[in-house]
Design an enzyme around this catalytic site. Structure first.
Site, PDB file in Angstrom:
ATOM      1  N   GLY A  81      20.428  60.023  62.626  1.00  0.00           N
ATOM      2  CA  GLY A  81      20.841  60.358  61.261  1.00  0.00           C
ATOM      3  C   GLY A  81      20.425  59.295  60.260  1.00  0.00           C
ATOM      4  NE  ARG A 145      21.231  63.891  64.719  1.00  0.00           N
ATOM      5  CZ  ARG A 145      21.889  62.750  64.522  1.00  0.00           C
ATOM      6  NH1 ARG A 145      21.858  61.809  65.440  1.00  0.00           N
ATOM      7  NH2 ARG A 145      22.579  62.562  63.415  1.00  0.00           N
ATOM      8  CG  ASP A 176      23.230  58.112  72.645  1.00  0.00           C
ATOM      9  OD1 ASP A 176      23.561  57.545  73.703  1.00  0.00           O
ATOM     10  OD2 ASP A 176      23.804  59.112  72.173  1.00  0.00           O
ATOM     11  CE  LYS A 202      20.704  55.488  62.844  1.00  0.00           C
ATOM     12  NZ  LYS A 202      20.549  56.895  63.153  1.00  0.00           N
ATOM     13  CB  THR A 203      24.910  54.614  63.113  1.00  0.00           C
ATOM     14  OG1 THR A 203      25.773  55.728  62.846  1.00  0.00           O
ATOM     15  CG2 THR A 203      25.730  53.537  63.812  1.00  0.00           C
ATOM     16  CG  ASP A 205      28.773  57.684  62.542  1.00  0.00           C
ATOM     17  OD1 ASP A 205      28.605  58.062  61.371  1.00  0.00           O
ATOM     18  OD2 ASP A 205      28.651  58.435  63.529  1.00  0.00           O
TER      19      ASP A 205
HETATM   20  P1  FBP Z   1      23.696  58.636  63.841  1.00  0.00           P
HETATM   21  O1  FBP Z   1      24.700  58.314  64.900  1.00  0.00           O
HETATM   22  O2  FBP Z   1      22.415  59.146  64.371  1.00  0.00           O
HETATM   23  O3  FBP Z   1      23.512  57.475  62.925  1.00  0.00           O
HETATM   24  O4  FBP Z   1      24.257  59.795  62.928  1.00  0.00           O
HETATM   25  C1  FBP Z   1      25.555  59.771  62.476  1.00  0.00           C
HETATM   26  C2  FBP Z   1      25.922  60.990  61.672  1.00  0.00           C
HETATM   27  O5  FBP Z   1      25.694  60.776  60.302  1.00  0.00           O
HETATM   28  C3  FBP Z   1      27.374  61.344  61.947  1.00  0.00           C
HETATM   29  O6  FBP Z   1      28.226  60.696  61.051  1.00  0.00           O
HETATM   30  C4  FBP Z   1      27.361  62.845  61.840  1.00  0.00           C
HETATM   31  O7  FBP Z   1      28.306  63.421  62.707  1.00  0.00           O
HETATM   32  C5  FBP Z   1      25.986  63.226  62.312  1.00  0.00           C
HETATM   33  O8  FBP Z   1      25.155  62.132  62.060  1.00  0.00           O
HETATM   34  C6  FBP Z   1      25.454  64.449  61.617  1.00  0.00           C
HETATM   35  O9  FBP Z   1      24.234  64.770  62.180  1.00  0.00           O
HETATM   36  P2  FBP Z   1      23.161  65.724  61.514  1.00  0.00           P
HETATM   37  O10 FBP Z   1      22.406  64.910  60.514  1.00  0.00           O
HETATM   38  O11 FBP Z   1      22.292  66.097  62.658  1.00  0.00           O
HETATM   39  O12 FBP Z   1      23.893  66.843  60.869  1.00  0.00           O
END
Ligand code: FBP
Length: 553
Positions: A81, A145, A176, A202-203, A205
């Protein structure tokens, strides 16, 4: 292309580096410290990573570096993400690479890991990169992803890198992606391919953190963006005094985002999934708690309020967790049959017949729209996509029903008008705050320094982040040090441990101490928009979470 005045101004922003990097790159040398080992599962991890396990932590000092100016081709991938600051990781990496040798080349693989598998890359030049400096988004090369995890994929990676004469890869991703990067590094070493791999944390979250990684990038900007919006809503609520706002906040598993936003805005209620799991609080109990606060505020004449709901909540509520695990297994084990059921009615009939009795009861008691959302497509890991489950609406509906019951017996005579919101995508591509712009640029610059140190299976680490940038420390940590073994799809897999909210940690304790007051007294604070220019105390402050965590040290 038309660009906004802020975008134009941000092109000229010079990200701040740690002091060690503010000198000629040829005068910086690596220093190898102590052998780094994980806390647990040492023997197993040593066997799984015979070539990359137990390497030393790396730092930097002054000294003449003869080998840094070697010409190199480096590849970079954005994985998962979006998170504000990704462009600056690439900018820092590019600038360091070119400072070391102007003939070196950086290739960006397009669309995430699949770009590497498909040999779809673009050479990143100054001209190409400059319009992306200090901007949000991952659109410079895109992200994806796709998981890099099989030997066949690894062999393709060797071929692609060899063809392009790439000797190092930088993988910018979450837990991951960095786990998979470490497995790839081990494969490259075992095959003596001469290719090294460095990760960057990165994230939004905020759940990729540990002793060595103080915070993943993007968390700072994303939480400040959401907190601005929540503060605005809080002020609206307090002005109109007519709505309860239920706001779901991104964060796939951990509640760091909800907690940080709560600390920044002081809402009436903020649910923290980790606490709910620890106390084994049921959905009914959560609803009862919210209802009590709504009723009490109503008795005081305040028929308005703010509830923050972490995105991952649903998977932490005990009975929902069991239900979701059963649904994931059923849908994974019977995919072929499940896709033949093309109406919701036939799907739910089949699901109900195959769930355990308890889970079938829980499933049936949920509103129809939530049942449908629980049956939607899984993510590439086979998990339910929590961002698509409208937990905030579920809570509104259940609290509303409960208040109606109370009304019928004369225990509530207020109003419960609601609005619901989901903040996630609004913050993932925001212009990085100065903190994220500086941090990301430093992470990228540092990633090159690790490449030039001829090491592999490391993650770029910039620490001491609650101090000004000149006091930041740069270094590298072997990814295996952050790993443990977890049961995944029936077997034990090495993974970077996800950092959930620690109930014993300062940020949660600070929240827990204040929340009773916030529940009943209207105590909202209004953080306002992220500021990019102005005094450091307005522009360069880290998150409350990071500051409180650093106090623990
Ligand atoms: P990452 O763990 O890849 O950084 O993504 C986090 C996130 O933003 C979460 O907060 C959310 O649940 C998810 O990605 C949403 O994913 P998508 O962009 O595939 O809708």
């Amino acid at each position: 292309m038309k660009i906004s005045p802020l975008q134009k101004a941000r092109y000229d922003y010079k990200p701040k580096l740690p002091t060690i990097f503010r000198q000629d790159i040829h005068s910086i040398i690596p220093v190898f410290g102590q052998k780094a080992e994980p806390e647990i599962h040492r023997e197993e991890l040593k066997n799984m990573f015979p070539n990359t396990y137990g390497k030393p932590v790396v730092g930097f000092t002054n000294g003449k570096n003869e080998s840094i100016s070697e010409k190199r081709n480096v590849g970079v991938i954005l994985s998962g993400g979006q998170a504000p600051g990704g462009h600056n990781v690439i900018a820092g990496l590019f600038d360091a690479l070119k400072n070391a040798n102007a003939d070196s080349k950086l290739f960006g693989f397009r669309g995430g890991p699949s770009g590497l598998l498909n040999n779809d890359a673009v050479e990143i030049t100054s001209e190409f990169l400059d319009p992306f400096r200090n901007t949000g988004g991952f659109d410079i090369i895109g992200s994806g992803r796709t998981k890099l995890e099989t030997e066949e994929q690894f062999a393709v990676c060797v071929d692609v890198c060899t063809t392009r004469e790439i000797t190092s890869l930088v993988v910018i991703g979450g837990d991951d992606s960095n786990t998979n990067a470490a497995v790839l590094a081990e494969y490259f070493s075992a095959k003596k391919s001469g290719i090294t791999v460095i990760g960057a944390p990165k994230t939004i979250d905020g759940d990729l953190k540990n002793e060595a990684i103080e915070i993943s990038f993007g968390f700072d900007t994303a939480t400040k963006t959401y907190a601005e919006l929540i503060g605005n809503i809080a002020r609206d609520a307090n002005s109109a005094k007519k709505y309860w706002h239920f706001i779901k906040l991104m964060g796939r598993s951990a509640s760091h985002i909800a907690l940080e936003c709560a600390l920044q805005t002081q809402p009436n209620i903020a649910l923290i999934s980790e606490e709910i799991e620890k106390n084994q609080t049921t959905l009914k109990e959560i609803v009862e708690d919210i209802t009590e606060t709504v009723a009490e505020r109503s008795r005081q004449g305040n028929d308005f309020g703010l509830v923050l709901v972490p995105e991952g909540l649903i998977e932490f509520i005990p009975e929902m967790k069991i239900l979701i695990a059963e649904l994931n297994d059923l849908m994974a084990d019977h995919t072929a049959h499940f896709i033949t059921l093309n109406t919701f009615e036939t799907q739910s009939e089949w699901i109900n017949a195959n769930l355990s009795m308890d889970s079938s009861y829980v499933f049936s008691s949920l509103p129809n729209n939530i049942q449908r959302q629980l049956l939607m497509d899984r993510d590439p890991h086979g998990n339910v996509q929590v961002s698509r489950i409208e937990t905030e609406k579920l809570l509104i509906e259940m609290v509303d029903n409960r208040l109606k019951e109370l009304k019928n017996v004369g225990k509530f005579d207020g109003r419960f008008s609601t609005q619901h919101h989901f903040f996630g995508y609004e913050g993932r591509c925001a212009f990085p705050s100065n903190f994220d712009a500086d941090y990301c640029y430093s992470l990228g610059y540092n990633a090159f320094m690790l490449i030039a140190s001829e090491i592999t299976g490391y993650i770029s680490s910039i620490s001491n982040l609650s101090s000004p940038a000149e006091e930041w420390k740069a270094g590298g940590i072997p990814v295996t040090m952050m790993m443990n073994l977890e049961q995944r799809h029936g077997s034990k897999k090495p993974v970077i441990r996800k950092a959930l909210v620690e109930l014993e940690g300062n940020p949660f304790k600070e929240f827990a101490e204040k929340r009773k007051i916030w529940a009943l007294e209207t105590s909202y604070t209004f953080p306002g928009a992220i500021q990019y220019y102005g005094p450091a105390e307005v522009c360069d402050q880290p998150t409350i979470t990071l500051s409180l965590e650093q106090k623990e040290k």
